[in-house]
Scaffold this motif. Structure first.
Motif, mmCIF file in Angstrom:
data_model
loop_
_atom_site.group_PDB
_atom_site.id
_atom_site.type_symbol
_atom_site.label_atom_id
_atom_site.label_comp_id
_atom_site.label_asym_id
_atom_site.label_seq_id
_atom_site.Cartn_x
_atom_site.Cartn_y
_atom_site.Cartn_z
ATOM 1 N N UNK A 202 0.806 -1.213 -0.076
ATOM 2 C CA UNK A 202 -0.090 0.112 0.006
ATOM 3 C C UNK A 202 0.857 1.085 0.223
ATOM 4 N N UNK A 203 0.431 2.174 -0.941
ATOM 5 C CA UNK A 203 1.563 3.548 -0.952
ATOM 6 C C UNK A 203 1.546 4.417 0.238
ATOM 7 N N UNK A 204 0.557 4.352 1.165
ATOM 8 C CA UNK A 204 0.504 5.257 2.405
ATOM 9 C C UNK A 204 -0.315 4.602 3.690
ATOM 10 N N UNK A 205 0.414 4.609 4.814
ATOM 11 C CA UNK A 205 -0.207 4.251 6.078
ATOM 12 C C UNK A 205 0.180 2.934 6.335
ATOM 13 N N UNK A 206 -0.030 2.669 7.699
ATOM 14 C CA UNK A 206 0.181 1.239 8.163
ATOM 15 C C UNK A 206 -1.208 0.503 8.482
ATOM 16 N N UNK A 207 -1.238 -0.608 8.047
ATOM 17 C CA UNK A 207 -2.720 -1.575 8.079
ATOM 18 C C UNK A 207 -3.139 -1.500 9.619
ATOM 19 N N UNK A 208 -4.347 -1.060 9.789
ATOM 20 C CA UNK A 208 -4.770 -1.386 11.118
ATOM 21 C C UNK A 208 -5.818 -2.748 11.046
ATOM 22 N N UNK A 209 -6.380 -2.934 9.690
ATOM 23 C CA UNK A 209 -7.492 -3.839 9.457
ATOM 24 C C UNK A 209 -7.884 -4.200 8.219
ATOM 25 N N UNK A 210 -8.209 -5.490 7.731
ATOM 26 C CA UNK A 210 -8.549 -5.719 6.395
ATOM 27 C C UNK A 210 -9.897 -6.442 6.517
ATOM 28 N N UNK A 211 -10.810 -6.299 5.596
ATOM 29 C CA UNK A 211 -12.073 -7.208 5.422
ATOM 30 C C UNK A 211 -12.337 -7.203 4.028
ATOM 31 N N UNK A 212 -13.185 -7.929 3.896
ATOM 32 C CA UNK A 212 -13.929 -8.411 2.521
ATOM 33 C C UNK A 212 -15.282 -8.011 2.446
ATOM 34 N N UNK A 213 -15.563 -7.561 1.198
ATOM 35 C CA UNK A 213 -17.005 -6.915 0.933
ATOM 36 C C UNK A 213 -17.557 -7.000 -0.430
ATOM 37 N N UNK A 214 -18.588 -7.725 -0.969
ATOM 38 C CA UNK A 214 -18.794 -7.638 -2.125
ATOM 39 C C UNK A 214 -17.619 -8.109 -3.227
ATOM 40 N N UNK A 215 -16.962 -9.242 -2.731
ATOM 41 C CA UNK A 215 -15.866 -9.727 -3.485
ATOM 42 C C UNK A 215 -14.842 -8.847 -3.760
ATOM 43 N N UNK A 216 -14.518 -7.652 -3.048
ATOM 44 C CA UNK A 216 -13.702 -6.887 -3.036
ATOM 45 C C UNK A 216 -13.053 -6.896 -1.493
ATOM 46 N N UNK A 217 -11.569 -6.650 -1.588
ATOM 47 C CA UNK A 217 -11.037 -6.385 -0.042
ATOM 48 C C UNK A 217 -10.725 -4.808 0.272
ATOM 49 N N UNK A 218 -10.938 -4.582 1.381
ATOM 50 C CA UNK A 218 -10.688 -3.297 1.820
ATOM 51 C C UNK A 218 -9.859 -3.403 3.101
ATOM 52 N N UNK A 219 -8.742 -2.359 3.120
ATOM 53 C CA UNK A 219 -7.833 -2.256 4.294
ATOM 54 C C UNK A 219 -7.936 -0.648 4.478
ATOM 55 N N UNK A 220 -7.975 -0.453 6.069
ATOM 56 C CA UNK A 220 -7.783 0.754 6.462
ATOM 57 C C UNK A 220 -6.534 0.940 7.112
ATOM 58 N N UNK A 221 -5.854 2.109 6.897
ATOM 59 C CA UNK A 221 -4.316 2.209 7.012
ATOM 60 C C UNK A 221 -4.198 3.691 7.751
ATOM 61 N N UNK A 222 -3.412 3.687 8.556
ATOM 62 C CA UNK A 222 -3.162 5.070 9.366
ATOM 63 C C UNK A 222 -1.841 5.623 9.074
ATOM 64 N N UNK A 223 -1.984 7.164 8.805
ATOM 65 C CA UNK A 223 -0.775 7.643 8.473
ATOM 66 C C UNK A 223 -0.507 8.669 9.678
ATOM 67 N N UNK A 224 0.771 9.596 9.413
ATOM 68 C CA UNK A 224 0.756 10.390 10.486
ATOM 69 C C UNK A 224 -0.153 11.722 10.829
#
Length: 345
Positions: A202-224
């Motif tokens: 991922x280009x920016x941030x550190x991943x806090x959580x990853x999930x799947x929804x409607x055959x896609x993957x979503x990841x939430x990442x925190x930056x400064x």
């Protein structure tokens, strides 16, 4: 007077019966647990006091310790997560190094996995296999694969980076190679060969959580200063980036009914999946806990409601607060020690 006394006794008996049927501490054997919510209670590390709480869909009935009540034994040490496949629920015990398999509707035990588990974390199901991440502190990181038909061990897929959350999408299972806000990689494994296909950075941030929804993957990442949500196709391409401008350390990602939910600190936010800008105000803010590590220990969006958990420092039972998706507080109650998630059954 006799009639009045009789009515009083009848009322008292009815009240006693109602209390017995909704007892918070003892589940009724042979009860049906479908059509409600299961709460995973982690328990205290080093003690076999993990268990599961059932809450009815109308929030009027709650039963704690439904595994021990229906099986006559303790569940184990640290219930990390619950996974579902068919009629079974898979209860993943991180410190017991086992997975208890139960019928999801009566919670009777039907099987157990113990082979090749070392600090198991999360679970996914694909192509008649079961995939489990294992991440030992300062130790091995790998995915262990099992046949869904007989729970037999198939293969170990090793990683040099962390092996945390795991989800299935398309012909792959995606592995979050980041934990506790450190790391920015996601690997994906072919479910036909059980080999790592590729790794996404991922280009920016550190991943806090990853999930799947409607055959896609979503990841939430925190930056400064900002945070990010990445949408990843089931073939491994980043297809959309949501920049959460001015929101730091975003985590607890959930998606339901076209809405994205996440948290930052004590604040809970929501936005449409189709949104192009970040929300500027939170949906609601939870109360501060006696222990900062207990704040929002559990956060789930389930069947049109938001469930939050205050772990109360693991010295008392967790406080569960249930909100509508518009932010109205609907109900509060207690569950077991360290409630870390809610699941629609």
């Amino acid at each position: 007077m006799k009639l009045t006394r009789l009515l009083t006794l009848v009322f008292a008996f009815a009240l006693l019966f109602n209390i017995a049927c909704t007892d918070d501490n003892n589940a009724t054997n042979d009860m049906y647990y479908g059509g409600g919510v299961l709460l995973s209670n982690e328990g205290n590390f080093g003690k076999p006091n993990a268990d599961v709480t059932f809450v009815s869909s109308d929030l009027n009935t709650k039963q704690d310790n439904i595994f021990s009540a229906n099986n006559g034994s303790n569940l184990g040490d640290v219930l990390q997560t619950i996974g579902f496949s068919g009629e079974n629920a898979y209860l993943l015990l991180n410190n017991s190094n086992k997975i208890q398999v139960v019928n999801r509707y009566n919670f009777k035990k039907v099987g157990e996995i113990t082979a090749q588990l070392n600090s198991p974390r999360y679970i996914a199901f694909a192509n008649n296999n079961i995939y489990v991440t294992n991440d030992k502190y300062n130790g091995d990181k790998y995915v262990s694969v099992y046949k869904a038909s007989d729970l037999s061990f198939v293969k170990k897929i090793t990683f040099t980076d962390n092996a945390e959350r795991i989800v299935a999408a398309g012909n792959y299972v995606f592995v979050q190679n980041a934990s506790f806000g450190f790391g920015n990689k996601i690997s994906y494994i072919s479910t036909s060969t059980n080999e790592v296909q590729n790794t996404i950075t991922l280009p920016s941030g550190n991943i806090n959580k990853m999930i799947a929804n409607n055959q896609s993957v979503y990841a939430i990442a925190a930056g400064t200063t900002d945070s990010y949500i990445y949408q990843i196709s089931n073939t491994g391409s980043i297809t959309k980036t949501y920049t959460l401008t001015g929101i730091t350390d975003a985590t607890n990602l959930e998606i339901e009914n076209g809405k994205i939910y996440f948290t930052s600190g004590l604040k809970v936010y929501t936005m449409d999946v189709t949104a192009t800008t970040a929300p500027t105000t939170p949906l609601f803010t939870v109360a501060n806990s006696v222990d900062p590590y207990s704040n929002l220990y559990g956060f789930s969006v389930v069947n049109g409601r938001i469930y939050t958990s205050d772990a109360n420092g693991f010295t008392e039972d967790s406080k569960i607060s249930v909100y509508s998706t518009t932010g109205s507080l609907l109900k509060t109650f207690t569950a077991g020690k360290g409630t870390n998630g809610a699941y629609w059954n």
